[in-house]
Scaffold this active site. Structure first.
Site, PDB file in Angstrom:
ATOM      1  CB  VAL A  24     -36.178  37.156  60.499  1.00 17.97           C
ATOM      2  CG1 VAL A  24     -35.222  38.486  60.421  1.00 17.97           C
ATOM      3  CG2 VAL A  24     -37.462  37.607  61.004  1.00 17.97           C
ATOM      4  N   PRO A  25     -37.026  34.076  58.123  1.00 18.07           N
ATOM      5  CG  PRO A  25     -36.305  32.992  56.355  1.00 18.07           C
ATOM      6  CD  PRO A  25     -36.315  34.444  56.978  1.00 18.07           C
ATOM      7  CG  HIS A  26     -37.655  32.585  63.055  1.00 12.88           C
ATOM      8  ND1 HIS A  26     -38.235  33.556  62.589  1.00 12.88           N
ATOM      9  CD2 HIS A  26     -38.621  32.332  64.296  1.00 12.88           C
ATOM     10  CE1 HIS A  26     -39.484  34.135  63.316  1.00 12.88           C
ATOM     11  NE2 HIS A  26     -39.753  33.243  64.382  1.00 12.88           N
ATOM     12  CB  THR A  27     -37.752  26.631  63.212  1.00 13.30           C
ATOM     13  OG1 THR A  27     -38.591  25.748  63.836  1.00 13.30           O
ATOM     14  CG2 THR A  27     -36.397  25.944  62.724  1.00 13.30           C
TER      15      THR A  27
END
Lengths: 157, 101
Positions: free
Chosen positions: A67-70
């Site tokens: 879940v790559p996120h920013t």
């Protein structure tokens, strides 16, 4: 929160065959750009922020999922998309497995609750092995969308 | 003979809640112990050693979680996990974590 509340249908990508983590993050951000969810200026900055976040610890949460996120100040609502890679990508996941399914989330910094609810929804639905396997086997974005809609209607959990 | 369960209640106090990074730290720490460890939020009961499970708690600021551990190192495990939660998941990276989620 449901998948259709934050996943951009037009930005879903399947058969994403790339070599590494950075490339898949680039590909997903480009998909968000192509679907009109973000601009070119935002794309660059978002990719950079997501990669920086990955340096703190992989967002590979196990079961071949990441879940790559920013949290990014340039967005006013939660923006998300899904990518599927048949061959898998090395993601330094806690369980050491390659990642085949990715959910990218870009959320406004002042809305931590939305971000948390999106993560909660993703992880709760993915605990269902059938749903998780079907998503990873999806060959077309339309298949992914259909599965997400079915999950939203509680057909899996 | 039934192995006794050790119980402890913690409250999530950081404003961002138990998001991905804290969930990872929590599961990673739990994995260091041999005991079976569960996290309970109301009717939801999950495996503390799985990030995927911990994330399903959707635990925002103020959420009360009950930790259950069963095994030889149950006390140490809950002590360590409670300390992590009480520290607001403090690490050297806390500041950058705030800005990058």
């Amino acid at each position: 929160m449901k998948f259709i509340d934050f996943v951009s249908r037009e930005a879903i990508r399947t058969c994403v065959e790339v070599d590494d983590k950075e490339q898949v993050i680039q590909a997903m951000a480009t998909a968000l750009l192509e679907s009109g969810k973000i601009t070119e200026d935002q794309r660059e900055s978002i990719v950079e922020a997501i990669l920086k976040r990955e340096e703190l610890g992989s967002t590979g949460i196990g079961r071949g999922v990441a879940v790559p996120h920013t949290k990014h100040p340039s967005v006013t609502e939660l923006v998300g998309t899904v990518a599927v890679s048949e061959q898998g990508i090395d993601f330094d996941s806690l369980d050491g497995e390659k990642v085949h399914l990715l959910f990218m989330l870009v959320s406004p910094p002042d809305r931590p609750g939305d971000h948390l609810r999106a993560l909660e929804n993703i992880s709760r639905q993915l605990r269902d092995e059938t749903f998780c396997r079907f998503l990873k086997q999806s060959q077309a974005p339309a298949d992914v969308w259909q599965l997400l809609e079915e999950a939203d209607n509680n057909e899996f959990v | 003979m039934e192995i006794p369960v050790v119980e402890r209640t913690v409250v999530i106090s950081n404003p961002q809640g138990l998001h991905a990074r804290p969930a990872e730290m929590f599961a990673r720490l739990a994995l260091r112990f041999d005991s079976e460890i569960e996290v309970i939020r109301e009717s939801l009961r999950v495996d503390a050693k799985s990030i995927l499970h911990v994330l399903t708690l959707g635990a925002g600021q103020g959420t009360k979680l009950v930790l259950h551990a069963r095994g030889a190192d149950a006390n140490e495990a809950l002590e360590a996990l409670a300390r992590l939660v009480d520290s607001d998941f403090a690490t050297d990276e806390t500041l950058s974590q705030e800005s990058h989620g």
